[in-house]
Scaffold this motif. Structure first.
Motif, PDB file in Angstrom:
ATOM      1  N   TYR A  67     -68.360 -85.278 -35.200  1.00 38.42           N
ATOM      2  CA  TYR A  67     -69.210 -85.222 -36.394  1.00 38.42           C
ATOM      3  C   TYR A  67     -70.401 -84.277 -36.184  1.00 38.42           C
ATOM      4  CZ  TYR A  67     -66.747 -89.340 -38.256  1.00 38.42           C
ATOM      5  OH  TYR A  67     -65.815 -90.214 -38.727  1.00 38.42           O
ATOM      6  N   LEU A  68     -70.767 -84.069 -34.912  1.00 37.30           N
ATOM      7  CA  LEU A  68     -71.898 -83.172 -34.621  1.00 37.30           C
ATOM      8  C   LEU A  68     -71.586 -81.733 -35.032  1.00 37.30           C
ATOM      9  CD1 LEU A  68     -72.954 -84.566 -31.115  1.00 37.30           C
ATOM     10  CD2 LEU A  68     -74.069 -84.980 -33.317  1.00 37.30           C
ATOM     11  N   ASN A  69     -70.294 -81.440 -35.244  1.00 36.22           N
ATOM     12  CA  ASN A  69     -69.912 -80.096 -35.697  1.00 36.22           C
ATOM     13  C   ASN A  69     -70.474 -79.761 -37.069  1.00 36.22           C
ATOM     14  OD1 ASN A  69     -68.485 -79.514 -33.384  1.00 36.22           O
ATOM     15  ND2 ASN A  69     -66.548 -80.283 -34.204  1.00 36.22           N
ATOM     16  N   ILE A  70     -71.014 -80.759 -37.767  1.00 35.57           N
ATOM     17  CA  ILE A  70     -71.639 -80.483 -39.072  1.00 35.57           C
ATOM     18  C   ILE A  70     -72.753 -79.447 -38.888  1.00 35.57           C
ATOM     19  CG2 ILE A  70     -73.419 -82.300 -39.017  1.00 35.57           C
ATOM     20  CD1 ILE A  70     -72.775 -82.798 -42.026  1.00 35.57           C
ATOM     21  N   HIS A  71     -73.305 -79.368 -37.660  1.00 35.17           N
ATOM     22  CA  HIS A  71     -74.396 -78.417 -37.398  1.00 35.17           C
ATOM     23  C   HIS A  71     -73.917 -76.976 -37.221  1.00 35.17           C
ATOM     24  CE1 HIS A  71     -77.112 -81.702 -37.333  1.00 35.17           C
ATOM     25  NE2 HIS A  71     -76.668 -82.213 -36.212  1.00 35.17           N
ATOM     26  N   ASN A  72     -72.611 -76.766 -37.007  1.00 31.40           N
ATOM     27  CA  ASN A  72     -72.162 -75.373 -36.837  1.00 31.40           C
ATOM     28  C   ASN A  72     -70.828 -75.012 -37.497  1.00 31.40           C
ATOM     29  OD1 ASN A  72     -70.465 -76.596 -34.873  1.00 31.40           O
ATOM     30  ND2 ASN A  72     -72.109 -76.392 -33.386  1.00 31.40           N
ATOM     31  N   ALA A  73     -70.135 -75.980 -38.132  1.00 31.82           N
ATOM     32  CA  ALA A  73     -68.863 -75.656 -38.782  1.00 31.82           C
ATOM     33  C   ALA A  73     -69.076 -74.621 -39.890  1.00 31.82           C
ATOM     34  CB  ALA A  73     -68.243 -76.922 -39.371  1.00 31.82           C
ATOM     35  N   VAL A  74     -68.104 -73.714 -40.034  1.00 30.39           N
ATOM     36  CA  VAL A  74     -68.227 -72.644 -41.029  1.00 30.39           C
ATOM     37  C   VAL A  74     -67.957 -73.197 -42.431  1.00 30.39           C
ATOM     38  CG1 VAL A  74     -67.336 -70.392 -41.754  1.00 30.39           C
ATOM     39  CG2 VAL A  74     -67.501 -70.940 -39.317  1.00 30.39           C
ATOM     40  N   LEU A  75     -68.868 -72.927 -43.335  1.00 30.82           N
ATOM     41  CA  LEU A  75     -68.755 -73.376 -44.730  1.00 30.82           C
ATOM     42  C   LEU A  75     -67.955 -72.376 -45.554  1.00 30.82           C
ATOM     43  CD1 LEU A  75     -72.419 -74.334 -44.739  1.00 30.82           C
ATOM     44  CD2 LEU A  75     -70.830 -75.831 -45.919  1.00 30.82           C
ATOM     45  N   THR A  76     -67.350 -72.847 -46.657  1.00 31.59           N
ATOM     46  CA  THR A  76     -66.677 -71.951 -47.597  1.00 31.59           C
ATOM     47  C   THR A  76     -67.654 -70.859 -48.035  1.00 31.59           C
ATOM     48  OG1 THR A  76     -65.342 -73.791 -48.405  1.00 31.59           O
ATOM     49  CG2 THR A  76     -65.442 -71.829 -49.794  1.00 31.59           C
ATOM     50  N   ASP A  77     -68.871 -71.292 -48.370  1.00 28.83           N
ATOM     51  CA  ASP A  77     -69.925 -70.337 -48.696  1.00 28.83           C
ATOM     52  C   ASP A  77     -71.046 -70.479 -47.653  1.00 28.83           C
ATOM     53  OD1 ASP A  77     -71.876 -68.742 -49.666  1.00 28.83           O
ATOM     54  OD2 ASP A  77     -72.139 -69.807 -51.572  1.00 28.83           O
ATOM     55  N   PRO A  78     -71.071 -69.568 -46.676  1.00 28.79           N
ATOM     56  CA  PRO A  78     -72.038 -69.702 -45.569  1.00 28.79           C
ATOM     57  C   PRO A  78     -73.491 -69.791 -46.043  1.00 28.79           C
ATOM     58  CG  PRO A  78     -70.425 -67.998 -45.085  1.00 28.79           C
ATOM     59  CD  PRO A  78     -70.214 -68.393 -46.524  1.00 28.79           C
ATOM     60  N   ALA A  79     -73.773 -69.296 -47.256  1.00 30.42           N
ATOM     61  CA  ALA A  79     -75.141 -69.349 -47.775  1.00 30.42           C
ATOM     62  C   ALA A  79     -75.589 -70.782 -48.044  1.00 30.42           C
ATOM     63  CB  ALA A  79     -75.248 -68.522 -49.050  1.00 30.42           C
ATOM     64  N   ASP A  80     -74.622 -71.729 -48.102  1.00 28.05           N
ATOM     65  CA  ASP A  80     -74.971 -73.140 -48.314  1.00 28.05           C
ATOM     66  C   ASP A  80     -75.719 -73.734 -47.120  1.00 28.05           C
ATOM     67  OD1 ASP A  80     -73.983 -73.390 -50.840  1.00 28.05           O
ATOM     68  OD2 ASP A  80     -72.061 -74.251 -50.244  1.00 28.05           O
ATOM     69  N   ARG A  81     -75.594 -73.084 -45.961  1.00 20.09           N
ATOM     70  CA  ARG A  81     -76.313 -73.615 -44.793  1.00 20.09           C
ATOM     71  C   ARG A  81     -77.764 -73.132 -44.834  1.00 20.09           C
ATOM     72  NH1 ARG A  81     -74.878 -76.067 -40.364  1.00 20.09           N
ATOM     73  NH2 ARG A  81     -72.670 -75.574 -40.360  1.00 20.09           N
ATOM     74  N   ASN A  82     -78.567 -73.794 -45.638  1.00 18.84           N
ATOM     75  CA  ASN A  82     -79.981 -73.427 -45.757  1.00 18.84           C
ATOM     76  C   ASN A  82     -80.831 -74.555 -45.166  1.00 18.84           C
ATOM     77  OD1 ASN A  82     -79.755 -75.449 -47.631  1.00 18.84           O
ATOM     78  ND2 ASN A  82     -79.634 -74.061 -49.370  1.00 18.84           N
ATOM     79  N   ALA A  83     -82.135 -74.483 -45.350  1.00 18.04           N
ATOM     80  CA  ALA A  83     -83.037 -75.470 -44.747  1.00 18.04           C
ATOM     81  C   ALA A  83     -82.738 -76.877 -45.254  1.00 18.04           C
ATOM     82  CB  ALA A  83     -84.478 -75.093 -45.052  1.00 18.04           C
ATOM     83  N   SER A  84     -82.435 -76.970 -46.536  1.00 21.12           N
ATOM     84  CA  SER A  84     -82.153 -78.272 -47.118  1.00 21.12           C
ATOM     85  C   SER A  84     -80.874 -78.864 -46.508  1.00 21.12           C
ATOM     86  CB  SER A  84     -82.022 -78.101 -48.642  1.00 21.12           C
ATOM     87  OG  SER A  84     -81.167 -79.040 -49.187  1.00 21.12           O
ATOM     88  N   PHE A  85     -79.846 -78.040 -46.353  1.00 22.73           N
ATOM     89  CA  PHE A  85     -78.598 -78.504 -45.735  1.00 22.73           C
ATOM     90  C   PHE A  85     -78.866 -79.019 -44.320  1.00 22.73           C
ATOM     91  CE2 PHE A  85     -74.795 -78.228 -43.247  1.00 22.73           C
ATOM     92  CZ  PHE A  85     -73.784 -78.672 -44.094  1.00 22.73           C
ATOM     93  N   GLU A  86     -79.657 -78.266 -43.559  1.00 25.59           N
ATOM     94  CA  GLU A  86     -79.965 -78.658 -42.183  1.00 25.59           C
ATOM     95  C   GLU A  86     -80.670 -80.016 -42.146  1.00 25.59           C
ATOM     96  OE1 GLU A  86     -78.807 -77.196 -39.631  1.00 25.59           O
ATOM     97  OE2 GLU A  86     -78.197 -75.278 -40.474  1.00 25.59           O
ATOM     98  N   ALA A  87     -81.626 -80.201 -43.061  1.00 28.52           N
ATOM     99  CA  ALA A  87     -82.382 -81.453 -43.091  1.00 28.52           C
ATOM    100  C   ALA A  87     -81.459 -82.629 -43.437  1.00 28.52           C
ATOM    101  CB  ALA A  87     -83.508 -81.347 -44.107  1.00 28.52           C
ATOM    102  N   PHE A  88     -80.610 -82.434 -44.451  1.00 29.88           N
ATOM    103  CA  PHE A  88     -79.708 -83.504 -44.863  1.00 29.88           C
ATOM    104  C   PHE A  88     -78.669 -83.814 -43.778  1.00 29.88           C
ATOM    105  CE2 PHE A  88     -81.027 -82.703 -49.348  1.00 29.88           C
ATOM    106  CZ  PHE A  88     -81.334 -84.020 -49.669  1.00 29.88           C
ATOM    107  N   SER A  89     -78.211 -82.783 -43.074  1.00 28.65           N
ATOM    108  CA  SER A  89     -77.196 -83.051 -42.053  1.00 28.65           C
ATOM    109  C   SER A  89     -77.821 -83.790 -40.860  1.00 28.65           C
ATOM    110  CB  SER A  89     -76.469 -81.778 -41.631  1.00 28.65           C
ATOM    111  OG  SER A  89     -77.364 -80.792 -41.220  1.00 28.65           O
ATOM    112  N   LYS A  90     -79.083 -83.483 -40.527  1.00 23.16           N
ATOM    113  CA  LYS A  90     -79.763 -84.218 -39.449  1.00 23.16           C
ATOM    114  C   LYS A  90     -79.927 -85.684 -39.819  1.00 23.16           C
ATOM    115  CE  LYS A  90     -82.401 -80.729 -37.043  1.00 23.16           C
ATOM    116  NZ  LYS A  90     -83.499 -79.843 -37.417  1.00 23.16           N
ATOM    117  N   LEU A  91     -80.356 -85.920 -41.056  1.00 26.91           N
ATOM    118  CA  LEU A  91     -80.549 -87.287 -41.541  1.00 26.91           C
ATOM    119  C   LEU A  91     -79.220 -88.049 -41.507  1.00 26.91           C
ATOM    120  CD1 LEU A  91     -82.585 -89.252 -42.975  1.00 26.91           C
ATOM    121  CD2 LEU A  91     -81.581 -88.449 -45.127  1.00 26.91           C
TER     122      LEU A  91
END
Ligand code: HEC
Length: 139
Positions: A67-91
């Protein structure tokens, strides 16, 4: 004359049938699930299993490190990995770990908290699967 027509008809039918049969296969090859989508589906299945185990009072095992791969798995749209995504994935990861390490008598609470953090992120990025994710909640 009749038989020639028959053969023609048969080969035409055969041609169309073959085409129809071939189509789903081509779609499968064309549809490429992103790493993140594959991880999400694995987390969905994993959490459905955990939900059932909690309901049955069975042991849930250890936190799945994948599940920790959520921090580096490639998204369909890589632009989705923004600050908000990072915060939500940490939570989400924090909450998920709490399910495995937290007190047994708050297991259901911790589990629902985790699922709500899946939903919270989805409300900001990808709302489609939310009704499905809600099915994971323990009533
Ligand atoms: C940090 C944000 C975030 C969190 C947390 C999150 N998701 Fe997702 N989820 C996404 C994004 C973004 C996508 C789209 C991924 C892509 O297309 O690459 C997605 C896609 C999905 C999909 C669709 C996959 C597909 O086949 O297209 C499902 C199902 C899903 N998530 C379920 C979950 C579940 C269940 C959880 C919690 C256990 C969860 N998600 C937690 C952001 C998140």
């Amino acid at each position: 004359m009749r038989s020639v027509f028959g053969v023609l008809l048969m080969s035409l039918l055969f041609f169309f049938c073959k085409k129809e049969l071939k189509q789903p296969k081509e779609e499968l090859i064309m549809y490429q699930s992103s790493e993140m989508a594959a991880l999400m589906n694995a987390m969905y299945e994993g959490n459905m299993t955990i939900k059932n185990k909690i309901l049955e009072g069975e042991s849930i095992g250890d936190f799945p490190e994948t599940y920790l791969n959520i921090h580096n798995a490639v998204l369909t749209d890589p632009a989705d990995r923004n600050a908000s995504f990072e915060a939500f994935s940490k939570l989400y990861i924090q909450n998920m770990q709490q399910v495995y390490t937290g007190a047994k008598d708050s297991l259901k609470e911790n589990f629902n908290k985790t699922i709500n953090s899946c939903i919270a992120c989805h409300q900001t990025t990808c709302t489609g699967p939310i009704p499905r994710i809600k099915k994971l909640l323990i009533k």
